[in-house]
Design a protein around this motif. Structure first.
Motif, PDB file in Angstrom:
ATOM      1  N   GLY A 129       0.814  -1.206   0.000  1.00  0.00           N
ATOM      2  CA  GLY A 129       0.000   0.000   0.000  1.00  0.00           C
ATOM      3  C   GLY A 129       0.848   1.257   0.000  1.00  0.00           C
ATOM      4  N   ALA A 130       0.233   2.357   0.337  1.00  0.00           N
ATOM      5  CA  ALA A 130       0.936   3.638   0.360  1.00  0.00           C
ATOM      6  C   ALA A 130       1.757   3.763   1.643  1.00  0.00           C
ATOM      7  CB  ALA A 130      -0.054   4.790   0.262  1.00  0.00           C
ATOM      8  N   VAL A 131       2.881   4.437   1.553  1.00  0.00           N
ATOM      9  CA  VAL A 131       3.688   4.741   2.733  1.00  0.00           C
ATOM     10  C   VAL A 131       3.895   6.249   2.785  1.00  0.00           C
ATOM     11  CG1 VAL A 131       4.878   2.516   2.619  1.00  0.00           C
ATOM     12  CG2 VAL A 131       5.927   4.520   1.556  1.00  0.00           C
ATOM     13  N   PRO A 132       4.151   6.834   3.959  1.00  0.00           N
ATOM     14  CA  PRO A 132       4.416   8.265   4.044  1.00  0.00           C
ATOM     15  C   PRO A 132       5.580   8.652   3.130  1.00  0.00           C
ATOM     16  CG  PRO A 132       4.105   7.341   6.229  1.00  0.00           C
ATOM     17  CD  PRO A 132       4.167   6.182   5.283  1.00  0.00           C
ATOM     18  N   TYR A 133       5.477   9.828   2.530  1.00  0.00           N
ATOM     19  CA  TYR A 133       6.500  10.257   1.580  1.00  0.00           C
ATOM     20  C   TYR A 133       7.890  10.237   2.202  1.00  0.00           C
ATOM     21  CZ  TYR A 133       8.847  13.016  -2.015  1.00  0.00           C
ATOM     22  OH  TYR A 133       9.711  13.441  -2.996  1.00  0.00           O
ATOM     23  N   ALA A 134       7.984  10.613   3.476  1.00  0.00           N
ATOM     24  CA  ALA A 134       9.275  10.659   4.159  1.00  0.00           C
ATOM     25  C   ALA A 134       9.903   9.275   4.292  1.00  0.00           C
ATOM     26  CB  ALA A 134       9.107  11.290   5.538  1.00  0.00           C
ATOM     27  N   LYS A 135       9.082   8.225   4.212  1.00  0.00           N
ATOM     28  CA  LYS A 135       9.577   6.858   4.373  1.00  0.00           C
ATOM     29  C   LYS A 135       9.905   6.190   3.034  1.00  0.00           C
ATOM     30  CE  LYS A 135       8.876   6.502   8.909  1.00  0.00           C
ATOM     31  NZ  LYS A 135       9.967   6.197   9.870  1.00  0.00           N
ATOM     32  N   MET A 136       9.566   6.849   1.945  1.00  0.00           N
ATOM     33  CA  MET A 136       9.686   6.214   0.637  1.00  0.00           C
ATOM     34  C   MET A 136      11.136   5.928   0.260  1.00  0.00           C
ATOM     35  SD  MET A 136       7.800   4.946  -1.684  1.00  0.00           S
ATOM     36  CE  MET A 136       8.918   3.730  -2.351  1.00  0.00           C
ATOM     37  N   ARG A 137      12.040   6.811   0.628  1.00  0.00           N
ATOM     38  CA  ARG A 137      13.433   6.618   0.226  1.00  0.00           C
ATOM     39  C   ARG A 137      14.010   5.320   0.796  1.00  0.00           C
ATOM     40  NH1 ARG A 137      18.000  10.343   1.289  1.00  0.00           N
ATOM     41  NH2 ARG A 137      19.135   8.390   1.127  1.00  0.00           N
ATOM     42  N   GLU A 138      13.526   4.878   1.966  1.00  0.00           N
ATOM     43  CA  GLU A 138      14.003   3.626   2.547  1.00  0.00           C
ATOM     44  C   GLU A 138      13.664   2.453   1.632  1.00  0.00           C
ATOM     45  OE1 GLU A 138      12.392   3.177   6.459  1.00  0.00           O
ATOM     46  OE2 GLU A 138      12.957   5.215   7.085  1.00  0.00           O
TER      47      GLU A 138
END
Length: 382
Positions: free
Chosen positions: A265-274
């Motif tokens: 699903g979707a993840v917070p934008y701040a967590k996407m780089r991980e």
């Protein structure tokens, strides 16, 4: 300079869901602020009228008036009144709006207004080969005819937009960009023996999600240990009227391949780089884009990419130099290139380094912010 962005979205906890338009504006707004310019975000379609300041940016949430048949008109007049009051108070010099649904149509303001073409509804419907709503096409064309200037995020988008609306308006190509400091590779010692394919973005037909299962089935036959990670919001499918693209995808996978698919699903934008940094290869088999920020994020984080060869793609990736470009329906070729990157670590590393270098040279938010300021300046009277 005092610059306002009129937008339906922005990635902030007080705003709500944001897609590509909001993300591209965020990178640009922050870069403009760093350069010393004042930035205002005018965000319509909100659940309340409110204003707040965060990270040096001024936000205005705008609630659309609701009156059957007149909401579009009342919303534009409300936006017009706010812009004119801010301009009169000396708080803004110029407004930038998106081409999406023609929000700038019939907004008559006392300052310059420009459009940045990230893809109108008419544009995306054309690429997706489906009919566009007449009202959206009408407003989009009207907005493009009346604004002071036009930026296109790619030459392809500018040319096709003029063709679709039978216009001959000049435009300046200024691409989308990302903040390089926020996408600096952490050089983690990742396990190169793992084989993770990452797609991130909305799960929707136009992004090629119904082609991806066929590609992964082929990869799975050669590398049964490989996994496919899907990150993003699920969406309905207009063509079949299904409420879930993910539900449409699942039967397309082979039984063994499906066991290696993980949709989170979707993840917070701040967590996407991980998620990006943990991937071996990023894939974007899309049919419809203007100039996707997601590609730039993956490139900046030094990830090898296999992307779509449609339209705008050659303005981002040089095929065979910093990524592979393949048509989404060429399933075997698409899979072969993913496998090639799995099996040739030197090629993967070469692509990764070259991809970041391309972003540094062409798609840095600092560079694009200055290009945007130079463009705005020609419309502001001294």
């Amino acid at each position: 300079m005092k610059i306002a962005f009129l937008t339906p979205e922005y990635p902030h906890e007080r705003i709500g869901h944001s897609g590509g338009i909001g993300t591209s504006i965020q990178h640009l707004a922050q870069a403009l602020h760093t350069l010393g310019h004042e930035v205002i975000l005018l965000i319509y379609g909100q659940n309340e009228d409110a204003q707040f300041k965060d990270q040096g940016l001024q936000f205005y949430k705008i609630k659309n008036p609701k009156l059957k048949g007149l909401s579009w008109f009342l919303t534009r007049k409300k936006i017009q009144k706010l812009i004119n009051s801010l301009h009169k108070a000396g708080k803004l010099d110029i407004v930038e709006a998106p081409d999406w649904t023609g929000i700038a149509s019939f907004i008559n303001v006392n300052c310059p207004i420009v459009i940045r073409e990230n893809g109108s509804d008419t544009y995306f419907c054309h690429l997706d080969q489906r009919p566009v709503k007449a009202i959206n096409r009408f407003h989009e064309k009207q907005a493009l005819k009346q604004v002071d200037g036009i930026i296109a995020v790619s030459q392809f988008t500018g040319d096709l937009t003029n063709t679709l609306f039978n216009l001959n308006r000049p435009f300046t190509v200024i691409p989308n960009a990302i903040t390089l400091d926020a996408f600096k590779p952490s050089n983690l010692n990742l396990d190169t023996t793992t084989k993770t394919i990452l797609y991130f973005g909305t799960l929707i037909r136009k992004k090629g999600l119904l082609e991806l299962p066929y590609v992964f089935n082929i990869v799975n036959q050669i590398h049964p240990e490989a996994t496919l990670l899907l990150v993003g919001k699920d969406s309905p499918d207009i063509k079949t009227e299904s409420q879930s693209t993910w539900a449409l995808m699942q039967p397309l996978f082979s039984e063994t391949a499906l066991r290696k698919v993980n949709y989170i699903g979707a993840v917070p934008y701040a967590k996407m780089r991980e998620q990006i940094e943990a991937a071996s290869v990023c894939v974007f088999p899309t049919f419809a884009e203007a100039l996707p920020v997601s590609w730039l994020e993956a490139m900046a984080l030094e990830k090898p990419i296999v992307a779509s060869s449609v339209g705008w793609a050659k303005e981002v990736i040089d095929d065979g130099e910093n990524g592979f470009l393949v048509h989404p329906t060429a399933h075997q070729e698409y899979a072969d290139n993913i496998i090639k990157l799995f099996e040739d670590q030197r090629l993967s590393e070469t692509f990764s380094k070259a991809a970041r270098q391309k972003v540094v040279q062409r798609f840095s938010s600092k560079i694009v912010a200055q290009q945007s300021v130079d463009f705005y300046t020609q419309f502001i009277k001294p």
